[in-house]
Motif scaffolding. Structure first.
Motif: not given
Ligand code: AMP
Length: 213
Positions: A11-19, A128-134
């Motif tokens: 749903a885009g939670k991770g992207t929005q959480a980082k912002m 595609r995700s970054c295992l290091d910084c998410g």
């Protein structure tokens, strides 16, 4: 500010959480990222979680609850936090409420990301995700500047093993059965705010900011 981002996988939670993390200076706490790191490092926690994650099932409540209880008491959470992927069951939500009450704190807003099911499958298969910084990218809608490399930390990008069609369907089913009931739980507590997850990442971020300000 203490926020919960609620919504199905993709749903885009991770992207929005980082912002949000960047704008408000409060940490994102993603149980998925913490568990993936533990699996990657083959820690005792990772060993317990691995099979559940691979099958698209939830890791047992007591494991994630303990993890979150410790996390939100850390110094960097003193001014707030953004919970991304927790709680995912009613038991988790109840334990979180109990812990926050003990700390004399409360959640300011629960943002519910509503996204069409077909759209979710497309988003997850190209992710595609970054295992290091998410950090998260998408082959078509949000490609990194250099193919296969994280824009933020230069680490290699990978496709999550649970981002395959069969496991995605399982995760969406688990979401419907276990996590969607949290909408009612938080609606009754008066802090559910629903977001139509349409538009560009930046447009959605403006909507999120309007909901929390
Ligand atoms: P996510 O990155 O949020 O999609 O989470 C990936 C996987 O980690 C999930 O499919 C679950 O197996 C596990 N997981 C993450 N958060 C939780 C949680 N709050 N409760 C149980 N399992 C979780």
């Amino acid at each position: 500010m203490r926020l919960i981002l609620l919504g199905p996988p993709g749903a885009g939670k991770g992207t929005q959480a980082k912002m949000l993390e960047e704008k408000f200076g409060i940490p994102q706490i993603s149980t998925g990222d913490i568990l993936r790191k533990a699996v990657g490092n083959d820690t005792p926690l990772g060993k317990k979680a691995k099979a559940y994650m691979g099958d698209g099932q939830l890791v047992p409540d007591e494991i994630v609850i303990e993890l979150i209880k410790e996390k939100i008491k850390e110094d960097d959470c003193a001014c707030g936090f953004i919970l991304d992927g927790f709680p995912r069951t009613i038991v988790q939500a109840e334990k979180l409420s109990e812990t926050l009450e003990e700390m004399k704190l409360d959640i300011d807003a629960v943002i519910d990301f509503e996204v069409d099911l077909n759209e979710l499958t497309v988003r997850l298969t190209g992710r595609r995700s970054c295992l290091d910084c998410g950090a998260m990218f998408h082959d078509e809608t949000r490609p990194p500047r250099k193919r296969g490399v994280c824009d933020h930390c230069g680490h290699e990008l990978y496709q999550r093993p649970d981002d395959n069609k069969e496991t995605i369907l399982k995760r969406l089913e688990v979401y419907d059965n276990e996590t969607a009931p949290l909408k009612d739980y938080y609606r009754k507590r008066g802090n559910l705010k629903t977001l139509e997850g349409r538009g560009s990442v930046d447009e959605i971020f403006s909507q999120v900011c309007a909901l929390v300000s």
